[in-house]
Design a protein around this motif. Structure first.
Motif, PDB file in Angstrom:
ATOM      1  N   GLU A 318      16.666  -0.254  -8.511  1.00  0.00           N
ATOM      2  CA  GLU A 318      17.510  -1.396  -8.165  1.00  0.00           C
ATOM      3  C   GLU A 318      18.397  -1.049  -6.969  1.00  0.00           C
ATOM      4  OE1 GLU A 318      19.399  -3.781 -11.141  1.00  0.00           O
ATOM      5  OE2 GLU A 318      18.128  -2.935 -12.731  1.00  0.00           O
ATOM      6  N   PRO A 319      18.892  -2.067  -6.249  1.00  0.00           N
ATOM      7  CA  PRO A 319      19.682  -1.801  -5.038  1.00  0.00           C
ATOM      8  C   PRO A 319      20.990  -1.071  -5.325  1.00  0.00           C
ATOM      9  CG  PRO A 319      18.909  -4.080  -5.093  1.00  0.00           C
ATOM     10  CD  PRO A 319      18.608  -3.499  -6.435  1.00  0.00           C
ATOM     11  N   PHE A 320      21.473  -0.380  -4.312  1.00  0.00           N
ATOM     12  CA  PHE A 320      22.785   0.265  -4.315  1.00  0.00           C
ATOM     13  C   PHE A 320      23.854  -0.793  -4.609  1.00  0.00           C
ATOM     14  CE2 PHE A 320      26.654   1.577  -2.133  1.00  0.00           C
ATOM     15  CZ  PHE A 320      26.724   2.942  -2.321  1.00  0.00           C
ATOM     16  N   GLN A 321      24.765  -0.469  -5.528  1.00  0.00           N
ATOM     17  CA  GLN A 321      25.835  -1.400  -5.899  1.00  0.00           C
ATOM     18  C   GLN A 321      27.153  -0.897  -5.305  1.00  0.00           C
ATOM     19  OE1 GLN A 321      25.099  -4.234  -7.926  1.00  0.00           O
ATOM     20  NE2 GLN A 321      23.002  -3.536  -7.520  1.00  0.00           N
ATOM     21  N   ALA A 322      27.583  -1.496  -4.207  1.00  0.00           N
ATOM     22  CA  ALA A 322      28.779  -1.018  -3.514  1.00  0.00           C
ATOM     23  C   ALA A 322      30.017  -1.054  -4.410  1.00  0.00           C
ATOM     24  CB  ALA A 322      29.023  -1.857  -2.259  1.00  0.00           C
ATOM     25  N   GLY A 323      30.036  -1.961  -5.371  1.00  0.00           N
ATOM     26  CA  GLY A 323      31.171  -2.037  -6.277  1.00  0.00           C
ATOM     27  C   GLY A 323      31.378  -0.779  -7.094  1.00  0.00           C
ATOM     28  N   ARG A 324      30.327  -0.027  -7.315  1.00  0.00           N
ATOM     29  CA  ARG A 324      30.453   1.224  -8.076  1.00  0.00           C
ATOM     30  C   ARG A 324      31.234   2.267  -7.276  1.00  0.00           C
ATOM     31  NH1 ARG A 324      31.080   1.874 -12.517  1.00  0.00           N
ATOM     32  NH2 ARG A 324      31.997  -0.164 -12.236  1.00  0.00           N
ATOM     33  N   VAL A 325      31.031   2.304  -5.965  1.00  0.00           N
ATOM     34  CA  VAL A 325      31.807   3.220  -5.122  1.00  0.00           C
ATOM     35  C   VAL A 325      33.271   2.807  -5.130  1.00  0.00           C
ATOM     36  CG1 VAL A 325      32.195   3.998  -2.746  1.00  0.00           C
ATOM     37  CG2 VAL A 325      29.874   3.917  -3.674  1.00  0.00           C
ATOM     38  N   ARG A 326      33.523   1.516  -5.000  1.00  0.00           N
ATOM     39  CA  ARG A 326      34.913   1.049  -5.045  1.00  0.00           C
ATOM     40  C   ARG A 326      35.570   1.398  -6.375  1.00  0.00           C
ATOM     41  NH1 ARG A 326      32.513  -3.471  -2.472  1.00  0.00           N
ATOM     42  NH2 ARG A 326      32.484  -4.630  -4.446  1.00  0.00           N
ATOM     43  N   ALA A 327      34.803   1.332  -7.452  1.00  0.00           N
ATOM     44  CA  ALA A 327      35.359   1.663  -8.762  1.00  0.00           C
ATOM     45  C   ALA A 327      35.776   3.136  -8.832  1.00  0.00           C
ATOM     46  CB  ALA A 327      34.330   1.359  -9.853  1.00  0.00           C
ATOM     47  N   ILE A 328      34.967   4.019  -8.254  1.00  0.00           N
ATOM     48  CA  ILE A 328      35.336   5.437  -8.239  1.00  0.00           C
ATOM     49  C   ILE A 328      36.609   5.641  -7.435  1.00  0.00           C
ATOM     50  CG2 ILE A 328      34.609   7.747  -7.514  1.00  0.00           C
ATOM     51  CD1 ILE A 328      31.702   6.826  -7.967  1.00  0.00           C
ATOM     52  N   VAL A 329      36.665   5.015  -6.252  1.00  0.00           N
ATOM     53  CA  VAL A 329      37.845   5.147  -5.395  1.00  0.00           C
ATOM     54  C   VAL A 329      39.086   4.637  -6.128  1.00  0.00           C
ATOM     55  CG1 VAL A 329      38.934   4.361  -3.269  1.00  0.00           C
ATOM     56  CG2 VAL A 329      36.525   5.044  -3.257  1.00  0.00           C
ATOM     57  N   ASN A 330      38.985   3.473  -6.744  1.00  0.00           N
ATOM     58  CA  ASN A 330      40.135   2.902  -7.442  1.00  0.00           C
ATOM     59  C   ASN A 330      40.602   3.794  -8.581  1.00  0.00           C
ATOM     60  OD1 ASN A 330      40.037   0.670  -5.755  1.00  0.00           O
ATOM     61  ND2 ASN A 330      38.909  -0.605  -7.214  1.00  0.00           N
ATOM     62  N   SER A 331      39.664   4.457  -9.237  1.00  0.00           N
ATOM     63  CA  SER A 331      40.031   5.239 -10.413  1.00  0.00           C
ATOM     64  C   SER A 331      40.772   6.524 -10.069  1.00  0.00           C
ATOM     65  CB  SER A 331      38.783   5.569 -11.240  1.00  0.00           C
ATOM     66  OG  SER A 331      37.957   6.494 -10.567  1.00  0.00           O
ATOM     67  N   VAL A 332      40.593   7.049  -8.846  1.00  0.00           N
ATOM     68  CA  VAL A 332      41.232   8.336  -8.507  1.00  0.00           C
ATOM     69  C   VAL A 332      42.225   8.222  -7.350  1.00  0.00           C
ATOM     70  CG1 VAL A 332      39.277   9.672  -9.366  1.00  0.00           C
ATOM     71  CG2 VAL A 332      39.358   9.061  -6.942  1.00  0.00           C
ATOM     72  N   ARG A 333      42.451   7.021  -6.861  1.00  0.00           N
ATOM     73  CA  ARG A 333      43.270   6.892  -5.651  1.00  0.00           C
ATOM     74  C   ARG A 333      44.649   7.511  -5.811  1.00  0.00           C
ATOM     75  NH1 ARG A 333      42.900   4.551  -0.959  1.00  0.00           N
ATOM     76  NH2 ARG A 333      41.136   3.200  -1.439  1.00  0.00           N
ATOM     77  N   GLY A 334      45.285   7.414  -6.934  1.00  0.00           N
ATOM     78  CA  GLY A 334      46.624   7.963  -7.087  1.00  0.00           C
ATOM     79  C   GLY A 334      46.673   9.394  -7.578  1.00  0.00           C
ATOM     80  N   LEU A 335      45.517  10.039  -7.702  1.00  0.00           N
ATOM     81  CA  LEU A 335      45.483  11.364  -8.317  1.00  0.00           C
ATOM     82  C   LEU A 335      45.449  12.503  -7.306  1.00  0.00           C
ATOM     83  CD1 LEU A 335      42.984  10.662 -11.239  1.00  0.00           C
ATOM     84  CD2 LEU A 335      45.443  10.214 -11.087  1.00  0.00           C
ATOM     85  N   PHE A 336      45.207  12.186  -6.033  1.00  0.00           N
ATOM     86  CA  PHE A 336      45.122  13.209  -4.988  1.00  0.00           C
ATOM     87  C   PHE A 336      46.276  13.066  -4.001  1.00  0.00           C
ATOM     88  CE2 PHE A 336      40.392  13.332  -5.797  1.00  0.00           C
ATOM     89  CZ  PHE A 336      40.321  14.693  -6.072  1.00  0.00           C
ATOM     90  N   GLU A 337      46.554  14.158  -3.307  1.00  0.00           N
ATOM     91  CA  GLU A 337      47.394  14.155  -2.115  1.00  0.00           C
ATOM     92  C   GLU A 337      46.617  14.817  -0.992  1.00  0.00           C
ATOM     93  OE1 GLU A 337      50.987  16.208  -3.078  1.00  0.00           O
ATOM     94  OE2 GLU A 337      51.841  14.535  -4.212  1.00  0.00           O
ATOM     95  N   GLY A 338      46.621  14.210   0.194  1.00  0.00           N
ATOM     96  CA  GLY A 338      45.931  14.804   1.335  1.00  0.00           C
ATOM     97  C   GLY A 338      44.430  14.644   1.311  1.00  0.00           C
ATOM     98  N   VAL A 339      43.930  13.716   0.528  1.00  0.00           N
ATOM     99  CA  VAL A 339      42.500  13.427   0.479  1.00  0.00           C
ATOM    100  C   VAL A 339      42.318  11.983   0.937  1.00  0.00           C
ATOM    101  CG1 VAL A 339      40.464  13.186  -1.000  1.00  0.00           C
ATOM    102  CG2 VAL A 339      42.065  15.074  -1.375  1.00  0.00           C
TER     103      VAL A 339
END
Length: 411
Positions: A318-339
């Motif tokens: 099945e095709p690449f689901q761009a929403g899955r990448v956004r979900a990963i980004v949203n889930s860790v956005r506040g957990l890093f510094e300098g990334v």
């Protein structure tokens, strides 16, 4: 049994190529076929974790509380499309049926013998001419709330009870881990594991297999396998038919298409994972980072940080689901510094081959001379070399090594 002099391995991922390498070690002439290319499936963009200490059954009891919530959360790591698909939902039901404490302990006991051989099997490849490196490293494991660490620590204690050494320790309060934000309230370290850059490593393994005389054909779509006296015949689109003493089906999430006719009835579902790489400001992150509550794995990769996550139950093509990448980004956005999570490269999806009971499918099929090696779920990279060694032993001696006996494809 009849001596095995020739073999065809279908699939040029870690599992297939490791099997080919070990067959060569035993004097077998090998041909490797792949429909797309080396490491073109789940072997390229995964996290590259060699973590036998975390190679545990995917169906664990926490799914009964996490799963229903995940179905309503578009950013959750577990993703199942809402559509009528009897086979897919049948797999989900069987998968959940194994998410009990007893089933988890039984599957963990079955995985432990091969888990304990995993890193030694990598040493054997690297000592035997595979010009690639597996990197020993500590793992940093982060949680936003102390209570979130409890299930992870409990699982690792279960791994230890099953017979593995687990070196897990808590980072003392007040000690900051570079690049983790203050949102991480509880941090742990896990020692004794390794990681690789998976695509380059598998390509180095393919180079070694070819240098030792194997034929490696890409753009070789296998359309059928047929037992013949003394072996099996392989039909390949656009190529001449091949005959060998043994044929190994190591096609990952596509395994049922060729193996079902030979009595392999266990469902193999594509559990698709997504990844991308991002830059890091200042000193690089030189160790893997894991956020268990977010189901996100991060690994140093060619000067950047590879971020991987999601278990998406869809068809492997099945095709690449761009929403899955956004979900990963949203889930860790506040957990890093300098990334810099917004400067993404190498966005990728790959299909892990998941079985309902969490155990691989490795061994003989109902057809003499036809074998399978797959169904490792998230653990094909860490267990691939040990799997290849054990299966090569079975093919050339007729004796099933104890470490793969629980993985009978005809179960």
């Amino acid at each position: 049994m009849r001596e095995t002099k020739t073999a065809v391995v279908v699939g040029a991922g870690m599992v297939g190529l490791a099997t080919a390498w070990h067959l060569q070690e035993r004097g077998v002439e090998v041909t490797v076929l792949d429909r797309t290319g080396v490491a073109s499936g789940a072997s390229w963009g995964n996290a590259g974790w060699l973590t036998p200490g975390m190679a545990m059954p995917l169906a664990d009891p926490s799914l009964w509380t996490y799963g229903p919530k995940a179905m309503l959360d578009p950013d959750a790591a577990l993703s199942v499309p809402f559509r009528f698909d009897r086979a897919l939902w049948g797999f989900v039901a069987r998968f959940m049926a194994h998410a009990t404490p007893g089933a988890w302990r039984r599957a963990m006991a079955d995985l432990t013998p091969i888990d304990r051989m995993a890193l030694e099997a990598y040493d054997e490849l690297e000592a035997g001419g595979v010009h690639a490196t597996s990197y020993p490293s500590r793992w940093v494991v982060g949680f936003e709330r102390e209570r979130e660490s409890v299930p992870f620590v409990h699982e690792l204690r279960g791994v230890a009870k099953a017979g593995q050494e687990v070196r897990l320790s808590r980072v003392p309060d007040g000690v900051r881990v570079p690049h983790l934000s203050r949102a991480i309230q509880s941090a742990w370290t896990l020692e004794g594991q390794r990681y690789i850059e998976p695509g380059p490593y598998v390509e180095a393994l393919a180079t070694a297999v070819s240098a030792r005389g194997a034929k490696l054909l890409t753009d070789a779509q296998v359309t059928g396998i047929r037992p013949v006296p003394g072996g099996a015949e392989v039909a390949i689109q656009g190529h001449d038919t091949m005959t060998a003493d043994a044929v190994v089906i190591a096609t990952g999430a596509w395994l049922p298409g060729l193996a079902r006719q030979f009595g392999v009835r266990t469902r193999v579902q594509a559990g698709r994972g997504y990844s991308f790489s991002v830059p890091v400001e200042g000193p690089p992150i030189d160790h893997p980072v894991y956020f268990p509550a977010r189901r996100v794995a991060c690994t140093p990769y060619q000067g950047r940080l590879r971020v991987a996550g999601t278990m998406e139950f869809r068809g492997p093509d099945e095709p690449f689901q761009a929403g899955r990448v956004r979900a990963i980004v949203n889930s860790v956005r506040g957990l890093f510094e300098g990334v810099d999570l917004d400067s993404r490269e190498d966005e990728w999806v790959g299909s892990r081959p998941v079985t309902p009971d969490g155990l691989p499918l490795v061994g003989r099929t109902a057809a003499p001379g036809v074998y399978v090696a797959g169904g490792h779920g998230m653990w094909g990279i860490v267990l691939g070399p040990a799997t290849g060694r054990a299966l090569a032993g079975l093919i050339t001696t007729g004796q099933t090594p104890e470490e793969i006996r629980p993985f009978d494809p005809l179960r």
